[in-house]
Design an enzyme around this catalytic site. Structure first.
Site, short mmCIF file in Angstrom:
data_model
loop_
_atom_site.label_atom_id
_atom_site.label_comp_id
_atom_site.label_asym_id
_atom_site.label_seq_id
_atom_site.Cartn_x
_atom_site.Cartn_y
_atom_site.Cartn_z
N GLU A 65 0.84 -1.20 0.00
CA GLU A 65 0.00 0.00 0.00
C GLU A 65 0.87 1.25 0.00
O GLU A 65 1.90 1.32 0.69
CB GLU A 65 -0.88 -0.01 1.26
N LYS A 83 -8.92 3.96 -2.17
CA LYS A 83 -9.40 3.52 -0.86
C LYS A 83 -10.61 4.34 -0.47
O LYS A 83 -10.58 5.57 -0.51
CB LYS A 83 -8.28 3.67 0.17
N CYS A 85 -5.21 -2.59 3.18
CA CYS A 85 -5.19 -2.58 4.64
C CYS A 85 -6.57 -2.92 5.21
O CYS A 85 -7.08 -4.01 4.98
CB CYS A 85 -4.67 -1.22 5.13
#
Length: 368
Positions: free
Chosen positions: A48, A135, A169
């Site tokens: 990430e 995200k 995540c």
């Protein structure tokens, strides 16, 4: 003739960025992609926020501190516009290496100075950009610098060997989001993680639980790729000696793992430091799992449960009342991957006829 499924080689790059240096990190990423391609990888996955770095400094510095502000400005100035010379370089090496790439970037919206997104850039083995998913909920300190992604970022990416999904995540623990990836047909799920979460959490344990859960519930292969901690990060990130000691421990952890459908460890975990983890994945292993428990198919009740996903793009600006020559005009223009919509003067925001020239706007409102 019966259906045939490929066996593909997956590669997970547990590597550290050249901290807050876009061009140098792109060079490093290209080296990794070339190495993985030379070893037969069909897909190589990165952590990430790999280019130019993940905003990990917020674990150690207050958001308004000079140190945090300086690193945040450097993040914005080294962020990646899609497309740009940085993505061109990645696309070219993906084509040369003949492998697909999923790489974490701090994305900057085109035309913006600092509209940043925590994104995964997906590139096909032919060097084409397949997409860039953002995200949807930045986590902890990410919220200070990252804008939430919109519904148009909820997508998967067909490749020559199968359908690839990518989450970052905490997204890998969001049951609605991971289910959506399953419903969209993901066969290979890339779970990208940073180098560490915060001092009170064990990233390796968190990633292992989440990765196994996705592999089990979604009946897909999961590439759990964690970031590495470099010496430069140990020098620049900490605010105290205690922080530095924590970072040295984090550098020793590792944890990158590849799972088979059902949650069995296929390869890994990698120890601390940098390395590339490889695994050969027989996509045919998905079939028996799906025959038994397909939560987006035979093992669900869609007359009872329904999930609605709003796939609309973001709308950072809505302009109304501008003069037009045609009398009625609705136009759209890109702003990053969002949309700026301009509605001409001949219509109102509600879609009702506009007042005639010289008419009293309040009277028109009364009629509406």
């Amino acid at each position: 003739m019966s259906d045939a499924y490929q066996t593909i080689r997956l590669a997970a790059a547990q590597v550290a960025p050249v901290f807050l240096d876009r061009e140098a990190t792109i060079v490093r990423a290209c080296e990794v992609i070339s190495e993985a391609g030379a070893k037969g990888a069909d897909l190589v996955a990165f952590p990430e926020g790999y280019v130019p770095a993940h905003p990990l400094w917020f674990h150690f510095h207050p958001a308004t501190s000079r140190a945090a502000r300086a690193m945040s400005v450097a993040l914005a100035n080294n962020a990646v516009v899609v497309p740009s010379p940085a993505t061109d370089a990645l696309c070219e090496v993906a084509r040369s290496a003949n492998c697909s790439v999923v790489i974490g970037i701090c994305e900057k919206a085109a035309g913006s100075a600092a509209a940043l997104y925590n994104s995964l850039l997906i590139i096909g083995r032919d060097g084409r950009i397949l997409g860039c998913r953002r995200k949807i909920v930045p986590t902890n300190g990410e919220r200070i610098v990252h804008t939430p992604g919109a519904g148009d970022s909820i997508q998967v990416f067909p490749t020559e060997f199968g359908v690839v999904a990518g989450l970052m995540c905490g997204e890998n623990s969001n049951p609605l989001l991971t289910y959506t990836m399953q419903a969209l047909g993901a066969q290979v799920h890339v779970a990208s993680w940073p180098s560490f979460p915060h001092q009170a959490a064990d990233l390796q344990a968190i990633a292992d639980v989440a990765g196994r859960a996705v592999a089990y519930q979604n009946s897909c292969f999961v590439v759990n790729v964690l970031g590495a901690v470099s010496e430069t990060m140990i020098e620049r990130l900490p605010a105290t000696e205690e922080d530095a000691a924590y970072l040295r421990r984090a550098a020793e952890r590792g944890g990158t793992t590849i799972y088979a459908p059902g949650g069995r460890v296929l390869e890994g975990p990698l120890p601390g430091g940098e390395g590339i983890l490889y695994a050969d994945a027989d996509l045919g292993q998905i079939v028996p799992r799906k025959l038994s428990h397909d939560y987006a198919g035979n093992y669900n009740r869609f007359d009872i449960f329904q999930l609605v996903v709003n796939a609309s793009p973001a709308m950072p600006a809505l302009q109304t009342g501008l003069p037009t020559s045609s009398g009625l005009l609705v136009t759209t223009a890109p702003f990053g991957q969002a949309t700026v919509r301009t509605i001409g003067a001949a219509t109102t925001p509600a879609g009702l006829p506009a007042p005639a020239p010289g008419a009293d706007p309040e009277a028109a409102d009364d009629q509406a």
